[in-house]
Write an enzyme that holds these catalytic residues in place. Sequence first.
Site, mmCIF file in Angstrom:
data_model
loop_
_atom_site.group_PDB
_atom_site.id
_atom_site.type_symbol
_atom_site.label_atom_id
_atom_site.label_comp_id
_atom_site.label_asym_id
_atom_site.label_seq_id
_atom_site.Cartn_x
_atom_site.Cartn_y
_atom_site.Cartn_z
ATOM 1 N N LYS A 190 77.277 49.544 130.922
ATOM 2 C CA LYS A 190 76.950 49.930 132.299
ATOM 3 C C LYS A 190 76.088 51.187 132.360
ATOM 4 O O LYS A 190 75.252 51.318 133.247
ATOM 5 C CB LYS A 190 78.222 50.112 133.128
ATOM 6 C CG LYS A 190 78.905 48.782 133.404
ATOM 7 C CD LYS A 190 79.847 48.817 134.576
ATOM 8 C CE LYS A 190 80.322 47.397 134.874
ATOM 9 N NZ LYS A 190 81.282 47.290 135.939
ATOM 10 N N LYS A 207 77.426 37.883 130.224
ATOM 11 C CA LYS A 207 78.453 37.398 131.148
ATOM 12 C C LYS A 207 77.907 37.364 132.583
ATOM 13 O O LYS A 207 77.030 38.155 132.947
ATOM 14 C CB LYS A 207 79.727 38.249 131.043
ATOM 15 C CG LYS A 207 79.688 39.556 131.769
ATOM 16 C CD LYS A 207 81.102 40.097 132.011
ATOM 17 C CE LYS A 207 80.996 41.295 132.948
ATOM 18 N NZ LYS A 207 82.073 41.481 133.859
ATOM 19 N N LYS A 236 78.557 40.392 139.054
ATOM 20 C CA LYS A 236 78.180 40.649 140.454
ATOM 21 C C LYS A 236 76.903 41.472 140.540
ATOM 22 O O LYS A 236 76.164 41.386 141.499
ATOM 23 C CB LYS A 236 79.261 41.485 141.159
ATOM 24 C CG LYS A 236 80.598 40.843 141.334
ATOM 25 C CD LYS A 236 81.419 41.737 142.275
ATOM 26 C CE LYS A 236 82.846 41.899 141.836
ATOM 27 N NZ LYS A 236 83.086 43.084 140.991
HETATM 28 N N1 AQP Z 1 81.883 36.470 133.880
HETATM 29 C C1 AQP Z 1 83.197 36.576 133.972
HETATM 30 N N2 AQP Z 1 84.018 35.642 133.451
HETATM 31 C C2 AQP Z 1 85.371 35.752 133.549
HETATM 32 N N3 AQP Z 1 85.985 36.799 134.171
HETATM 33 C C3 AQP Z 1 85.184 37.743 134.711
HETATM 34 N N4 AQP Z 1 85.457 38.881 135.378
HETATM 35 C C4 AQP Z 1 84.315 39.497 135.716
HETATM 36 N N5 AQP Z 1 83.273 38.793 135.281
HETATM 37 C C5 AQP Z 1 83.781 37.695 134.644
HETATM 38 C C6 AQP Z 1 86.803 39.334 135.680
HETATM 39 O O1 AQP Z 1 86.860 39.644 137.063
HETATM 40 C C7 AQP Z 1 87.765 40.724 137.239
HETATM 41 C C8 AQP Z 1 87.176 41.772 138.110
HETATM 42 O O2 AQP Z 1 86.048 42.360 137.579
HETATM 43 P P1 AQP Z 1 85.517 43.734 138.219
HETATM 44 O O3 AQP Z 1 84.868 43.509 139.517
HETATM 45 O O4 AQP Z 1 86.582 44.727 138.258
HETATM 46 O O5 AQP Z 1 84.484 44.238 137.187
HETATM 47 P P2 AQP Z 1 83.621 43.495 136.160
HETATM 48 O O6 AQP Z 1 84.476 42.923 135.075
HETATM 49 O O7 AQP Z 1 82.596 44.485 135.718
HETATM 50 O O8 AQP Z 1 83.007 42.298 137.019
HETATM 51 P P3 AQP Z 1 81.535 42.086 137.449
HETATM 52 O O9 AQP Z 1 81.474 40.855 138.274
HETATM 53 O O10 AQP Z 1 80.639 42.136 136.275
HETATM 54 O O11 AQP Z 1 81.292 43.305 138.428
HETATM 55 P P4 AQP Z 1 80.197 44.454 138.376
HETATM 56 O O12 AQP Z 1 78.896 43.748 138.203
HETATM 57 O O13 AQP Z 1 80.315 45.162 139.685
HETATM 58 O O14 AQP Z 1 80.527 45.316 137.223
HETATM 59 C C9 AQP Z 1 88.162 41.220 135.858
HETATM 60 O O15 AQP Z 1 89.426 40.678 135.526
HETATM 61 C C10 AQP Z 1 87.109 40.643 134.967
HETATM 62 O O16 AQP Z 1 87.583 40.409 133.654
#
Ligand code: AQP
Length: 343
Positions: free
Chosen positions: A121, A204, A207
């Site tokens: 990040k 992966k 968002k």
């Molecule tokens: N691609 C994914 N596959 C499976 N699980 C996923 N999670 C996120 N992306 C995937 C799971 O969603 C939960 C919440 O995630 P988060 O919002 O706390 O942060 P993150 O993991 O960083 O998710 P994002 O979507 O990538 O958000 P941003 O872009 O804002 O950082 C967690 O349980 C995560 O494992």
Amino acid sequence: MTAAPASKFKPRVFSGIQPTNHLQLGNYLGAVKRFVELQEKGVETIYCIVDLHAITVWQDPQDLRRATRELTAGYIAAGLDPERSILFNQSQVPGHAQLAWIFNCVARVGWMNRMTQFKDKAGKNAENASLGLYAYPSLMAADILLYHATHVPVGEDQKQHLELTRDIAAKFNHDFGVDFFPLTEPVIEGAGTRVMSLRDGTRKMSKSDPSDASRINLTDDADTIARKFRKAKTDSEPLPESLAGLKDRPEARNLVNIYAALADTTPEAVIAEFAGKGFGVFKPALADLAVARLSPIAEEMKRLMADPAGIDRILGEGAERANAIAQPILDATYDIVGLIRSR
Ligand code: AQP
């Protein structure tokens, strides 16, 4: 769900998602769908909207409020019941930030330096990342341990942070000679634990990926879902006869996993059904399945979002219930550390 080793702790599930942008399919399959399954098992479940984590990178205040309500609506539309699960936003329970400070003093800088999510990040400009982003795993440990949670359903990407949570609990217990915090178990199961980008099978789904085409948002309409799957990157081979044939085909493997997770089946069963078929057949079938599963959630989210005051009320009531569990654990932690509480 296996029993946590520290058996004096009663089973309690905690997890959270950041209110950033829109919920995407990976969040749904890796996390929210599992949250609902655990609620249905009758375990005590606490699900948080982790707004303090969200602000570790810049969030426009209006967008943050919108995303917090939208994520709450997503939780409920996907099947979480605010009566049976505690749903609240993190910043309404002050114990998260208070316990995080104690854990900042327990965790070691070297541990933080090993966290791959920070490296991903912060990117090349780590010197300019917020101190909050660096300390993110310590706040995450506080989120979980503030409730003495024994199990945490998450996607594969959070495994390292969960290991750090166990390290923090173990060091705290050791330093103060207590058996106070449980060694929490991650619950990472099923075909949807690592959903990959639709544009690049080695990254992966996220968002915050700048390309909207890389992900399915839970708010996407049926046409958008169908178009994104149609345009998803794949190779030109048909689906193989067995799972082993997907070994060096990350994009194809990803679509098979997504299908399996949406259909509540295994990737093996999906291959058995579609072996020898090309993506001209598989992609429309996947799009139809995704629309059938996700459209009712999107509709319900829209309905709930029309009443923001109703959502805020749910969050407020959830925060009160969460705080009632958290406060005695925080008070006991302060006492163990030697911090005087005279009121
Ligand atoms: N691609 C994914 N596959 C499976 N699980 C996923 N999670 C996120 N992306 C995937 C799971 O969603 C939960 C919440 O995630 P988060 O919002 O706390 O942060 P993150 O993991 O960083 O998710 P994002 O979507 O990538 O958000 P941003 O872009 O804002 O950082 C967690 O349980 C995560 O494992």
